[in-house]
Structures are given as C-alpha cells and as structure tokens.
Design a protein around this motif. Structure first.
Motif, PDB file in Angstrom:
ATOM      1  N   ILE A   9      -5.821   9.057  10.796  1.00 18.86           N
ATOM      2  CA  ILE A   9      -4.942   7.817  10.007  1.00 18.86           C
ATOM      3  C   ILE A   9      -5.019   8.127   8.697  1.00 18.86           C
ATOM      4  O   ILE A   9      -6.143   8.377   8.095  1.00 18.86           O
ATOM      5  CB  ILE A   9      -5.893   6.565  10.536  1.00 18.86           C
ATOM      6  CG1 ILE A   9      -5.969   6.282  11.925  1.00 18.86           C
ATOM      7  CG2 ILE A   9      -5.392   5.452   9.939  1.00 18.86           C
ATOM      8  CD1 ILE A   9      -6.870   5.363  12.491  1.00 18.86           C
ATOM      9  N   THR A  11      -5.166   7.697   4.729  1.00 22.47           N
ATOM     10  CA  THR A  11      -5.546   6.545   4.014  1.00 22.47           C
ATOM     11  C   THR A  11      -5.298   7.118   2.636  1.00 22.47           C
ATOM     12  O   THR A  11      -6.068   7.998   2.070  1.00 22.47           O
ATOM     13  CB  THR A  11      -7.207   6.629   4.381  1.00 22.47           C
ATOM     14  OG1 THR A  11      -7.739   7.894   4.025  1.00 22.47           O
ATOM     15  CG2 THR A  11      -7.513   6.058   5.694  1.00 22.47           C
ATOM     16  N   PHE A  13      -1.684   5.042   3.850  1.00 26.43           N
ATOM     17  CA  PHE A  13      -0.459   5.737   4.633  1.00 26.43           C
ATOM     18  C   PHE A  13       0.611   5.767   3.281  1.00 26.43           C
ATOM     19  O   PHE A  13       1.001   5.063   2.490  1.00 26.43           O
ATOM     20  CB  PHE A  13       0.104   4.302   5.242  1.00 26.43           C
ATOM     21  CG  PHE A  13       1.338   4.758   6.075  1.00 26.43           C
ATOM     22  CD1 PHE A  13       1.241   5.512   7.221  1.00 26.43           C
ATOM     23  CD2 PHE A  13       2.424   4.433   5.642  1.00 26.43           C
ATOM     24  CE1 PHE A  13       2.560   6.166   7.953  1.00 26.43           C
ATOM     25  CE2 PHE A  13       3.775   5.024   6.425  1.00 26.43           C
ATOM     26  CZ  PHE A  13       3.572   5.880   7.607  1.00 26.43           C
ATOM     27  N   LEU A  51       2.126   1.125  12.317  1.00 26.17           N
ATOM     28  CA  LEU A  51       0.924   0.233  12.989  1.00 26.17           C
ATOM     29  C   LEU A  51       1.221   0.253  14.640  1.00 26.17           C
ATOM     30  O   LEU A  51       0.575  -0.146  15.132  1.00 26.17           O
ATOM     31  CB  LEU A  51       1.352  -1.011  12.147  1.00 26.17           C
ATOM     32  CG  LEU A  51       0.638  -1.151  10.601  1.00 26.17           C
ATOM     33  CD1 LEU A  51       0.955  -2.473  10.228  1.00 26.17           C
ATOM     34  CD2 LEU A  51      -0.805  -0.761  10.665  1.00 26.17           C
ATOM     35  N   ILE A 144      -6.918   1.400  12.630  1.00 30.47           N
ATOM     36  CA  ILE A 144      -6.273   1.707  11.180  1.00 30.47           C
ATOM     37  C   ILE A 144      -7.052   0.745  10.151  1.00 30.47           C
ATOM     38  O   ILE A 144      -7.340   1.499   9.153  1.00 30.47           O
ATOM     39  CB  ILE A 144      -4.735   1.354  11.327  1.00 30.47           C
ATOM     40  CG1 ILE A 144      -4.149   2.313  12.137  1.00 30.47           C
ATOM     41  CG2 ILE A 144      -4.233   1.342   9.964  1.00 30.47           C
ATOM     42  CD1 ILE A 144      -2.488   1.771  12.660  1.00 30.47           C
ATOM     43  N   HIS A 148      -8.736   2.543   6.706  1.00 27.76           N
ATOM     44  CA  HIS A 148      -8.314   1.849   5.525  1.00 27.76           C
ATOM     45  C   HIS A 148      -9.260   1.100   4.784  1.00 27.76           C
ATOM     46  O   HIS A 148      -9.383   1.118   3.502  1.00 27.76           O
ATOM     47  CB  HIS A 148      -7.189   1.068   5.768  1.00 27.76           C
ATOM     48  CG  HIS A 148      -5.755   1.934   5.954  1.00 27.76           C
ATOM     49  ND1 HIS A 148      -4.743   1.363   5.920  1.00 27.76           N
ATOM     50  CD2 HIS A 148      -5.747   3.129   6.418  1.00 27.76           C
ATOM     51  CE1 HIS A 148      -3.706   2.263   6.431  1.00 27.76           C
ATOM     52  NE2 HIS A 148      -4.462   3.538   6.552  1.00 27.76           N
TER      53      HIS A 148
END
Length: 169
Positions: A9, A11, A13, A51, A144, A148
């Motif tokens: 994922i 971090t 995005f 997402l 996610i 984040h």
C-alpha cells in the motif's frame, strides 16, 4: 464481491499528473480558484480506483460516491503550463462515508500548491440515497487506512476558517 487487499500500500498514494491548461488562467495570471477543484476532481480518480471504487465495482454493486463536503487550501500559485503531481491518503471511513486528503504539488519545483480535504458518501444508484459499502470494500479500506495512518497528520485537516484576531467560538 471479492475485492483484493493490496500486498503493498503506497503511503501516500502517488496520484496522477496534469498540466495547468491555458483556459484555467484568470485575470491575475495564475490558475483560477475554480479550476483547483476541477483538477483535484480529475486527479482523484486513480485514488478512488485504488480504493476499490472502480467502474466495474459501481456497475456490479449499483453504487457510486457523491461528494458531501470539501475544504481547499490555496498555498502557492501555479501558472499556465506548470506541471502538477498529486498525492492522496485515506484519513477515515465508516460504513457509508470516505474521508480523504489530497495534495497538489508543482511537479518540477516540488512545492505544495494546494490541498483539499473531502468527505464522500457511498450511494445507491437506484435510490440515490446513502447505502452501506460491501464488507469486502470495507476490509480493503481498513487495510489502506492502517497504512496511511502512519503518515504525519496534515495541519489542514479539520482546519477552521476565520480571520486572524477574531475570537473563535
């Protein structure tokens, strides 16, 4: 519906890139305030797809998202032809809403030009009313959000507008 949880994922995005178009320039010689929102709206699509809110998801689930609220901060001007790059992060979510934050940078000079904090709702396309998101999407959002959450909290989140010196309420 099966929605994959990504192994990695990013971090934050890393979003899309755009260039300030000639038609977006106002009488001050920089991008007009209204076009900041336009380009943020264009640039958020890759993040929403990451997402899990893809065209296929919307068609299969008969749902979409509607904007509920947005707070923009205009930090430095950008001018015609300036390259822009975007970063986004998921701040929070619940069964029906997604809270996210998006930044616009000058792509070559690196400065933060603007940011936007948004709240969107998950909506049934049939009823045009808010509706709970499927569990698989909620699980993806949870993964996610956890990634984040490690990022520093932007000062703009929840920022209140007021003139300096006026008492806050």
């Amino acid at each position: 519906m099966k929605i994959e949880i990504p192994a990695h994922i990013p971090t934050p995005f890393p979003g899309s890139r755009h260039v300030v178009e000639p038609g977006w320039i106002d009488y001050n010689g920089h991008m007009n305030v209204g076009y900041y929102h336009v380009v943020f709206d264009i640039a958020i699509t890759p993040f929403f797809e990451f997402l899990g809110l893809t065209k296929e998801f919307r068609e299969k689930n008969g749902s979409t998202t509607f904007a509920l609220e947005a707070h923009e901060n205009f930090l430095r001007e950008v001018k015609e032809g300036d390259p822009l790059r975007f970063e986004a992060r998921l701040i929070d979510f619940d069964a029906k809403r997604i809270h996210y934050y998006h930044e616009m940078f000058h792509a070559t000079e690196g400065y933060l030009a603007a940011s936007i904090e948004c709240l969107s709702s998950h909506v049934s396309t049939e009823t045009r009313r808010t509706a709970p998101m499927p569990d698989a999407l909620l699980k993806r959002l949870a993964a996610i959000k956890a990634a984040h959450a490690a990022l520093p909290r932007p000062w703009q989140l929840g920022h209140v507008i007021r003139a300096a010196g006026l008492p806050s309420r």
